[in-house]
Design an enzyme around this catalytic site. Structure first.
Site, PDB file in Angstrom:
ATOM      1  N   LYS A 258       0.930  -1.109  -0.420  1.00 25.36           N
ATOM      2  CA  LYS A 258       0.163   0.144  -0.345  1.00 25.36           C
ATOM      3  C   LYS A 258       0.771   1.323  -0.245  1.00 25.36           C
ATOM      4  O   LYS A 258       0.558   1.991  -0.881  1.00 25.36           O
ATOM      5  CB  LYS A 258      -0.741   0.073   1.281  1.00 25.36           C
ATOM      6  CG  LYS A 258      -0.385  -0.006   2.301  1.00 25.36           C
ATOM      7  CD  LYS A 258      -1.331   0.024   4.018  1.00 25.36           C
ATOM      8  CE  LYS A 258      -0.175   0.521   4.616  1.00 25.36           C
ATOM      9  NZ  LYS A 258       0.134   1.377   5.200  1.00 25.36           N
ATOM     10  N   THR A 259       2.007   0.971   0.881  1.00 22.38           N
ATOM     11  CA  THR A 259       2.786   2.911   0.622  1.00 22.38           C
ATOM     12  C   THR A 259       3.179   2.540  -0.651  1.00 22.38           C
ATOM     13  O   THR A 259       3.362   3.906  -0.636  1.00 22.38           O
ATOM     14  CB  THR A 259       4.580   2.183   2.091  1.00 22.38           C
ATOM     15  OG1 THR A 259       3.530   2.013   2.581  1.00 22.38           O
ATOM     16  CG2 THR A 259       5.024   3.291   1.173  1.00 22.38           C
TER      17      THR A 259
ATOM     18  N   GLN B  24      -7.143  -5.533   9.911  1.00 20.82           N
ATOM     19  CA  GLN B  24      -6.159  -4.813  10.549  1.00 20.82           C
ATOM     20  C   GLN B  24      -6.774  -3.746  11.907  1.00 20.82           C
ATOM     21  O   GLN B  24      -6.439  -2.783  12.268  1.00 20.82           O
ATOM     22  CB  GLN B  24      -4.826  -4.698   9.967  1.00 20.82           C
ATOM     23  CG  GLN B  24      -4.851  -5.802   9.216  1.00 20.82           C
ATOM     24  CD  GLN B  24      -3.162  -4.871   8.477  1.00 20.82           C
ATOM     25  OE1 GLN B  24      -2.501  -4.760   9.549  1.00 20.82           O
ATOM     26  NE2 GLN B  24      -3.839  -4.957   7.263  1.00 20.82           N
TER      27      GLN B  24
ATOM     28  N   ARG C  49       2.135  -9.811  10.344  1.00 25.50           N
ATOM     29  CA  ARG C  49       3.928 -10.271  10.454  1.00 25.50           C
ATOM     30  C   ARG C  49       5.367 -10.429   9.828  1.00 25.50           C
ATOM     31  O   ARG C  49       6.363 -10.368   9.693  1.00 25.50           O
ATOM     32  CB  ARG C  49       3.791  -9.135  12.379  1.00 25.50           C
ATOM     33  CG  ARG C  49       3.174  -7.942  12.292  1.00 25.50           C
ATOM     34  CD  ARG C  49       3.105  -7.032  11.679  1.00 25.50           C
ATOM     35  NE  ARG C  49       1.944  -7.481  10.959  1.00 25.50           N
ATOM     36  CZ  ARG C  49       1.258  -6.422   9.588  1.00 25.50           C
ATOM     37  NH1 ARG C  49       1.900  -5.369   9.153  1.00 25.50           N
ATOM     38  NH2 ARG C  49       0.678  -7.004   9.310  1.00 25.50           N
TER      39      ARG C  49
ATOM     40  N   ASP D  73      -3.791   7.470   4.805  1.00 23.66           N
ATOM     41  CA  ASP D  73      -3.432   5.663   5.004  1.00 23.66           C
ATOM     42  C   ASP D  73      -3.998   5.468   6.198  1.00 23.66           C
ATOM     43  O   ASP D  73      -5.007   5.835   6.282  1.00 23.66           O
ATOM     44  CB  ASP D  73      -1.626   6.185   5.474  1.00 23.66           C
ATOM     45  CG  ASP D  73      -1.591   4.254   5.038  1.00 23.66           C
ATOM     46  OD1 ASP D  73      -1.708   3.581   5.049  1.00 23.66           O
ATOM     47  OD2 ASP D  73      -0.195   4.377   5.693  1.00 23.66           O
ATOM     48  N   GLU D  74      -4.257   4.062   6.304  1.00 17.76           N
ATOM     49  CA  GLU D  74      -4.786   3.733   7.685  1.00 17.76           C
ATOM     50  C   GLU D  74      -5.896   3.339   8.143  1.00 17.76           C
ATOM     51  O   GLU D  74      -6.512   3.967   8.947  1.00 17.76           O
ATOM     52  CB  GLU D  74      -3.724   3.341   8.793  1.00 17.76           C
ATOM     53  CG  GLU D  74      -2.115   3.328   8.321  1.00 17.76           C
ATOM     54  CD  GLU D  74      -2.400   2.114   8.239  1.00 17.76           C
ATOM     55  OE1 GLU D  74      -3.402   0.657   8.745  1.00 17.76           O
ATOM     56  OE2 GLU D  74      -1.643   1.559   8.280  1.00 17.76           O
TER      57      GLU D  74
END
Length: 647
Positions: free
Chosen positions: A33-34, A248, A599, A217-218
């Site tokens: 996504k970044t 998430q 992770r 974002d997020e």
């Protein structure tokens, strides 16, 4: 300016190249996504759809913002784009707006040199309010009341709408004190910016016209205040791109509202929805385990992570006899990994609650394994650092009485609490700020001559430092402060082990300010203090240090490691016992485990214990987490794999 999309998959490319309108990007864990956000920014500028100043990208950590800035700079050769956290964005908007139009100060009751109070400062003010209202601090702790006030502000509630009489009274008194001190807390930054937008149309239109394209974002972590701020900013041009993953969403306890992402299309019916489901991080085995857990949640948008990576190793499960055996198992696996060539920073140990770290810390010391507690006491929260920063805050904002009380006797000037109370009383009776009262202290009959002389000497020091601050850069100023105040010398004189550490920490602060000065040669002191105040739990963490990383599952979000240990996977910890009666909280606990699992890049260990010691309950015999039973047995190996025998 030229770049290609060769390293983007089809859905990523689509997300990058949509030129107008709202976009919802559902980005699964490890789906790049970044990369999508940075490429989208570069695309909008390269196509001349807007200038760099016409874009704002908002995220939740300074670390993420810095990473985006670095990528954009390498792609475009320039970094003059607003890439900030929500709080940093609103702090800048407030300060700019108050500087541009000072009349707005009467609307939000602050001037542009306001101070940002952290959690400790906030509790100091709440403690003052509780004492003013004769409320028992044993029954109502400042931390507990502060948490309730934070939730009220996150929900943009007015005092009149608060049902709890005590909270309403403290809230009103607390806000009055913040106004007196020309200070804001973290939630004020967003709440006051929303108020500014809603009540001053010209300010809202200024920023709407400035930011034609908005990226968040997020987005699954936004609370109501952040949601309203974003919606107001985007309502004119509607070029809002939000990126997030409902799977998430793990921060409801601090106000995050999962409905913001689940209901995004209700606010923007013309939304283009894009799912990023290809994972570039983990093995197929790890993804299978993660998906099998989160698929059991009801409140989610359906998506399926997949990858082209290898199947990888099976997930390792270990059922320990007790917490120490669990920690020793983790230590042995790390030592084995080191012997096979892995670096210590390739390993991360996750746990649900902070107290679980103690056993790992003790065990790692015995095994001589270097470790770092991520999200523990931050550098800028150390007492000696806060003392130096308090000097700087009072220089900028003399109305900051919290900062002033902190330094009035640091280093010791033999100015005690009784003197400060007398000074406070005089100020309240005469309508002075504490700083103004210091200048008038010779008129306070309750103070003897020696005390007045001490106070006059202190106010002369502060007046001199304030004068010099207008002539010196940040580095020169902090050097003058630590020397002229006598603080650094006071630590050197005694030279105990603790004082030595404090002095070295102050020296490290001076070095960091010198570096900041180089990067921001024209930065005002107020800007530096705002940047420091808004640093988060993860921002000071050094990913490259040669140490094993210990952290809570919440702090693990957004990170990745070759080898991950998720410990204490037991009913009562994961899921936490407080979630049992609430489906929303229970599903959030499942998402928390999903975050932990995803992770891991190559190897995942899940551990739990047959018994644990509890201060309140004595020896406990927990069952394994019900979430473990949702993972297919064919992806797990270990000493025990028959779930029916585990309680």
């Amino acid at each position: 300016m030229s770049f290609t999309f060769d390293d983007l998959n089809e859905e990523q490319r689509r997300a990058v190249t949509i030129e107008k309108g709202p976009i919802l990007i559902l980005a699964g864990a490890g789906s790049g996504k970044t990369r999508v956000i940075t490429y989208r920014i570069a695309y909008l500028i390269s196509k001349r759809l807007t200038s760099p100043r016409g874009i704002i990208a908002i995220t939740f950590t300074n670390k993420a913002a810095d990473e985006m800035k670095s990528r954009i700079t390498s792609m475009l050769g320039r970094g003059d784009i607003w890439i900030r956290t929500f709080h940093s964005t609103c702090a800048k908007i407030l300060r700019e707006s108050l500087r541009r139009n000072r009349a707005l100060g009467s609307l939000i009751k602050r001037s542009e040199n306001y101070t940002i109070y952290d959690e400790h400062d906030q509790q100091t003010v709440i403690k003052e309010c509780l004492k003013d209202l004769n409320i028992d601090l044993q029954e109502w702790s400042p931390g507990y009341v502060g948490a309730m006030i934070n939730r009220v502000k996150e929900d943009l509630q007015k005092p009149d709408n608060i049902d709890h009489d005590l909270v309403r009274r403290v809230y009103e008194q607390y806000n009055k004190r913040l106004e007196q001190y020309n200070a804001v807390d973290f939630d004020d930054l967003i709440m006051l910016t929303v108020k500014l937008f809603q009540q001053d149309r010209s300010t809202l239109e200024h920023y709407q016209n400035l930011f034609r394209y908005i990226l968040v974002d997020e987005y699954q972590d936004t609370n109501k205040a952040q949601y309203v701020f974003t919606r107001l900013l985007a309502e004119k041009y509607r070029n809002l791109c939000v990126v997030g993953d409902d799977d998430q969403s793990i921060y409801s306890w601090r106000g995050a509202e999962i409905r913001n992402i689940l209901d995004f299309e209700k606010d923007f019916p013309e939304t283009a929805v894009i799912k990023l489901e290809q994972n570039y991080r983990s093995t197929k085995t790890i993804l299978k385990a993660a998906s099998s857990v989160v698929d059991n949640n009801e409140y989610r948008k359906p998506k399926t992570l997949w990858c082209e990576n290898q199947d990888g190793e099976e997930i390792s499960f270990y059922l320990a006899d007790d917490a120490y055996t669990e920690a020793a198992y983790v230590a042995r696996r790390i030592i084995e990994g080191r012997l096979q060539g892995q670096s210590l920073n390739d390993f991360a140990v996750f746990y649900r609650v902070n107290y679980q770290s103690r056993m790992f810390e003790e065990c790692f010391v015995r095994f001589q394994i270097p470790y770092e507690l991520v999200g523990a006491l931050k550098f800028y929260e150390r007492a000696e650092i806060k003392n130096v920063l308090a000097y700087l805050k009072v220089i900028v904002n003399p109305n900051d009485s919290v900062g002033l009380k902190r330094i009035i006797n640091v280093p010791s000037r033999k100015i005690g609490n009784i003197t400060v109370e007398k000074l406070n009383k005089y100020c309240e009776e005469n309508g002075y700020s504490l700083y103004q009262g210091l200048s008038q202290c010779r008129h306070i009959t309750a103070l003897d001559q020696k005390t007045v002389e001490k106070l006059m000497k202190f106010i002369a020091l502060m007046n001199d430092l304030r004068k010099k601050s207008k002539e010196l850069d940040l580095f020169e100023l902090v050097m003058i402060v630590v020397r002229q105040s006598g603080y650094l010398d006071s630590l050197s004189d005694r030279e105990t082990d603790a004082d030595y550490i404090r002095r070295k920490n102050i020296e490290e602060l001076i070095i960091s300010i010198k570096e900041y000065n180089k990067q921001h040669p024209n930065a005002a002191l107020a800007n530096y203090l705002a940047d420091v105040s808004l640093r988060g739990d993860i921002d000071d963490w050094d990913r490259d240090s040669a140490k094993v990383n210990l952290m809570t599952l919440h702090n693990a979000k957004g990170l990745e490691f070759d080898t991950v240990f998720i410990t204490g996977v037991e009913d009562g910890l994961v899921p936490h016992y407080k979630s049992r009666s609430d489906q929303y909280q229970y599903e959030e606990e499942r998402r928390l485990l999903y975050v932990g699992i995803t992770r891991a890049c190559k190897k995942l260990h899940l551990t739990c214990a047959r018994q644990r010691e509890s201060f309140r309950s004595g020896t406990m015999y927990p069952s394994i987490s019900p979430f473990l039973r949702e993972i297919p047995k064919n992806v797990i190996s270990g000493a025990v794999i028959d779930y029916d025998d585990m309680g």
